[in-house]
Write an enzyme that holds these catalytic residues in place. Sequence first.
Site, PDB file in Angstrom:
ATOM      1  CB  SER A  72     -46.380  -1.037  69.380  1.00 42.74           C
ATOM      2  OG  SER A  72     -46.511   0.345  69.163  1.00 42.74           O
TER       3      SER A  72
HETATM    4  N1  SAH Z   1     -45.124   3.510  72.453  1.00 40.76           N
HETATM    5  C1  SAH Z   1     -46.503   3.187  72.732  1.00 40.76           C
HETATM    6  C2  SAH Z   1     -47.302   3.046  71.454  1.00 40.76           C
HETATM    7  C3  SAH Z   1     -48.648   3.689  71.581  1.00 40.76           C
HETATM    8  S1  SAH Z   1     -49.505   3.974  70.083  1.00 40.76           S
HETATM    9  C4  SAH Z   1     -46.608   1.958  73.620  1.00 40.76           C
HETATM   10  O1  SAH Z   1     -45.575   1.343  73.914  1.00 40.76           O
HETATM   11  O2  SAH Z   1     -47.700   1.642  74.084  1.00 40.76           O
HETATM   12  C5  SAH Z   1     -48.960   5.581  69.617  1.00 40.76           C
HETATM   13  C6  SAH Z   1     -49.263   6.724  70.538  1.00 40.76           C
HETATM   14  O3  SAH Z   1     -48.866   7.913  69.879  1.00 40.76           O
HETATM   15  C7  SAH Z   1     -50.726   6.914  70.922  1.00 40.76           C
HETATM   16  O4  SAH Z   1     -50.860   6.849  72.312  1.00 40.76           O
HETATM   17  C8  SAH Z   1     -51.059   8.313  70.378  1.00 40.76           C
HETATM   18  O5  SAH Z   1     -51.954   9.040  71.210  1.00 40.76           O
HETATM   19  C9  SAH Z   1     -49.690   8.972  70.330  1.00 40.76           C
HETATM   20  N2  SAH Z   1     -49.581  10.114  69.412  1.00 40.76           N
HETATM   21  C10 SAH Z   1     -50.131  10.282  68.188  1.00 40.76           C
HETATM   22  N3  SAH Z   1     -49.787  11.477  67.670  1.00 40.76           N
HETATM   23  C11 SAH Z   1     -49.004  12.098  68.601  1.00 40.76           C
HETATM   24  C12 SAH Z   1     -48.352  13.366  68.666  1.00 40.76           C
HETATM   25  N4  SAH Z   1     -48.435  14.255  67.681  1.00 40.76           N
HETATM   26  N5  SAH Z   1     -47.649  13.655  69.779  1.00 40.76           N
HETATM   27  C13 SAH Z   1     -47.556  12.783  70.808  1.00 40.76           C
HETATM   28  N6  SAH Z   1     -48.152  11.567  70.808  1.00 40.76           N
HETATM   29  C14 SAH Z   1     -48.865  11.223  69.715  1.00 40.76           C
END
Ligand code: SAH
Length: 222
Positions: A67
């Site tokens: 993000s």
């Molecule tokens: N908090 C993260 C943001 C990553 S983007 C950071 O600091 O880098 C969001 C993430 O949510 C992605 O890696 C994606 O694979 C995950 N995601 C999407 N749907 C999900 C679900 N149902 N359960 C767990 N993770 C999920």
Amino acid sequence: MQQFKDTFKHKGRRRQLIMELAQMGIADERILNAFDAIPRHFFLDLAFDEQAYTNMAFQIGSNQTISHPYTVAFQTQLLEIERGMKVLEIGTGSGFQSAVLCQLGAKVYSIERHQPLHLKAKQVLAHFKFYPSLFFGDGYKGNRVYAPYDRIIVTCGAPEIPSVLIEQLKPGGIMVIPVGEGSEQKMLRIQKNESCQIDTQEFGTFKFVPMLERTVKTQSKN
Ligand code: SAH
């Protein structure tokens, strides 16, 4: 392979980013200090080393993105974290948001549906000597074993508010979740009062990768 070198250049860029975040309305000093303590470039591929402290999202593999720094800071600010709180995160991704929560003294539980990201985040966080409980699984279901949580943060765009997550929130707890179908979501802060009534406030429009069901084990192409 990730390298963990934090040079004066990195530190300088980080300071610049922190000033930017402060100007954009991140007033909580503890959050700004956490951003100073945690080199964001450790969570990115070397190719993004130069831009790690610009206010941008980057690919982290499995077609997912870390993000924007402002988004991480903003969601964290809405959460009002106190030391020792149990925090559930949906979407570990790179692990950067988990690191910020750990730095603030939270007891972090985080779920990721892509196994390669889950494994990589574990490694990077261990470098900081942060050992949150990381799970490979579907965040739609939350994690009943450790529920209820003081705080829940969803870092992917949810088509709707998963009712299971509301159930797993403590009375008096706060959940921060971007909700909306398509490419944009509304940032919602959901507060559950002591009699389990729900109050929802909206905090602007953001862009997140979608929250999807089911787990993915193999590395998908970017
Ligand atoms: N908090 C993260 C943001 C990553 S983007 C950071 O600091 O880098 C969001 C993430 O949510 C992605 O890696 C994606 O694979 C995950 N995601 C999407 N749907 C999900 C679900 N149902 N359960 C767990 N993770 C999920």
